[in-house]
Design a protein around this motif. Structure first.
Motif, mmCIF file in Angstrom:
data_model
loop_
_atom_site.group_PDB
_atom_site.id
_atom_site.type_symbol
_atom_site.label_atom_id
_atom_site.label_comp_id
_atom_site.label_asym_id
_atom_site.label_seq_id
_atom_site.Cartn_x
_atom_site.Cartn_y
_atom_site.Cartn_z
ATOM 1 N N ILE A 11 0.843 -1.202 0.000
ATOM 2 C CA ILE A 11 0.000 0.000 0.000
ATOM 3 C C ILE A 11 0.878 1.251 0.000
ATOM 4 N N LEU A 12 1.847 1.283 0.886
ATOM 5 C CA LEU A 12 2.728 2.458 0.967
ATOM 6 C C LEU A 12 3.491 2.674 -0.341
ATOM 7 N N ALA A 13 3.988 1.602 -0.922
ATOM 8 C CA ALA A 13 4.720 1.730 -2.191
ATOM 9 C C ALA A 13 3.801 2.261 -3.290
ATOM 10 N N ALA A 14 2.580 1.746 -3.352
ATOM 11 C CA ALA A 14 1.633 2.191 -4.386
ATOM 12 C C ALA A 14 1.260 3.659 -4.192
ATOM 13 N N LEU A 15 1.053 4.083 -2.949
ATOM 14 C CA LEU A 15 0.693 5.473 -2.688
ATOM 15 C C LEU A 15 1.857 6.424 -2.964
ATOM 16 N N GLN A 16 3.088 5.973 -2.725
ATOM 17 C CA GLN A 16 4.244 6.807 -3.074
ATOM 18 C C GLN A 16 4.356 6.960 -4.584
ATOM 19 N N GLU A 17 4.022 5.914 -5.303
ATOM 20 C CA GLU A 17 4.085 5.942 -6.764
ATOM 21 C C GLU A 17 3.004 6.852 -7.341
ATOM 22 N N ASP A 18 1.808 6.805 -6.755
ATOM 23 C CA ASP A 18 0.683 7.599 -7.243
ATOM 24 C C ASP A 18 -0.231 7.939 -6.085
ATOM 25 N N GLY A 19 -0.048 9.105 -5.507
ATOM 26 C CA GLY A 19 -0.856 9.527 -4.371
ATOM 27 C C GLY A 19 -2.302 9.832 -4.734
ATOM 28 N N ARG A 20 -2.603 9.905 -6.035
ATOM 29 C CA ARG A 20 -3.974 10.190 -6.483
ATOM 30 C C ARG A 20 -4.742 8.924 -6.850
ATOM 31 N N ILE A 21 -4.134 7.767 -6.634
ATOM 32 C CA ILE A 21 -4.820 6.518 -6.956
ATOM 33 C C ILE A 21 -6.102 6.428 -6.127
ATOM 34 N N THR A 22 -7.180 5.973 -6.749
ATOM 35 C CA THR A 22 -8.431 5.823 -6.000
ATOM 36 C C THR A 22 -8.318 4.616 -5.078
ATOM 37 N N ASN A 23 -9.158 4.586 -4.070
ATOM 38 C CA ASN A 23 -9.160 3.447 -3.154
ATOM 39 C C ASN A 23 -9.486 2.156 -3.901
ATOM 40 N N LEU A 24 -10.406 2.233 -4.852
ATOM 41 C CA LEU A 24 -10.772 1.046 -5.626
ATOM 42 C C LEU A 24 -9.576 0.547 -6.452
ATOM 43 N N GLU A 25 -8.875 1.451 -7.118
ATOM 44 C CA GLU A 25 -7.689 1.058 -7.893
ATOM 45 C C GLU A 25 -6.606 0.479 -6.983
ATOM 46 N N LEU A 26 -6.430 1.094 -5.828
ATOM 47 C CA LEU A 26 -5.445 0.596 -4.864
ATOM 48 C C LEU A 26 -5.819 -0.801 -4.397
ATOM 49 N N ALA A 27 -7.083 -1.001 -4.087
ATOM 50 C CA ALA A 27 -7.560 -2.323 -3.642
ATOM 51 C C ALA A 27 -7.300 -3.375 -4.706
ATOM 52 N N GLU A 28 -7.589 -3.048 -5.961
ATOM 53 C CA GLU A 28 -7.338 -3.992 -7.057
ATOM 54 C C GLU A 28 -5.844 -4.280 -7.194
ATOM 55 N N LYS A 29 -5.034 -3.248 -7.044
ATOM 56 C CA LYS A 29 -3.587 -3.399 -7.208
ATOM 57 C C LYS A 29 -2.984 -4.321 -6.150
ATOM 58 N N ILE A 30 -3.508 -4.250 -4.922
ATOM 59 C CA ILE A 30 -2.934 -5.071 -3.855
ATOM 60 C C ILE A 30 -3.715 -6.352 -3.595
ATOM 61 N N GLY A 31 -4.872 -6.511 -4.269
ATOM 62 C CA GLY A 31 -5.636 -7.748 -4.151
ATOM 63 C C GLY A 31 -6.451 -7.857 -2.884
ATOM 64 N N MET A 32 -7.030 -6.743 -2.450
ATOM 65 C CA MET A 32 -7.894 -6.755 -1.266
ATOM 66 C C MET A 32 -9.209 -6.064 -1.607
#
Length: 153
Positions: A11-32
């Motif tokens: 989660i931290l790595a993804a948010l550092q890469e793109d702080g504007r990522i939506t929660n839904l996109e983040l959830a899909e990216k990490i598989g939760m």
């Protein structure tokens, strides 16, 4: 890292890469699930791992093309001088970072200005007027090889 599991790190790595990522996109990216992801992000913020979000701006577009590092030596070393200097430097918008350093000088300042003429003005009207400044050494940057805010997680 205490208190962080593999998912938290992702989660931290993804948010550092793109702080504007939506929660839904983040959830899909990490598989939760989106709900579980949102709860983890809230916890990471509450626990101080996430301290804020910001946009990175292009300094050239804002007429801040010259990056300089400045070593500053103070004329005396005492808590009052440190406190007064720190309060004054925080008010200078050209200063991006200021660090109290152990070694041959007292502070290291990172600043952005338009050009060398603007730096001369900044040096004489801002830096040299800061409380306790005795001496400065300036290092203009010729090329930024790496400029990141990403921390290893």
């Amino acid at each position: 890292m205490p208190g962080l599991d593999r998912i938290d790190r992702r989660i931290l790595a993804a948010l550092q890469e793109d702080g504007r990522i939506t929660n839904l996109e983040l959830a899909e990216k990490i598989g939760m699930s989106a709900t579980a992801t949102a709860e983890r992000v809230k916890r990471l913020s509450r626990d101080g791992f996430i301290v804020g979000y910001t946009a990175r701006l292009d300094p050239l577009h804002l007429q801040r093309g010259l990056l300089v590092f400045v070593e500053i030596k103070l004329d005396r070393m005492n808590p009052e001088v440190f406190t007064t200097f720190a309060a004054a430097v925080k008010k200078a918008p050209e200063v991006l970072e200021c660090h109290l350093i152990a070694g041959g000088f007292d502070y290291l300042v990172k600043a952005r200005v338009r050009d060398m003429e603007a730096y001369r003005e900044f040096l004489s009207e801002v830096l040299m007027t800061l409380p306790g400044v005795r001496e400065t050494h300036t290092y203009p940057v010729m090329e930024e090889v790496k400029n990141t805010t990403v921390l290893p997680v």
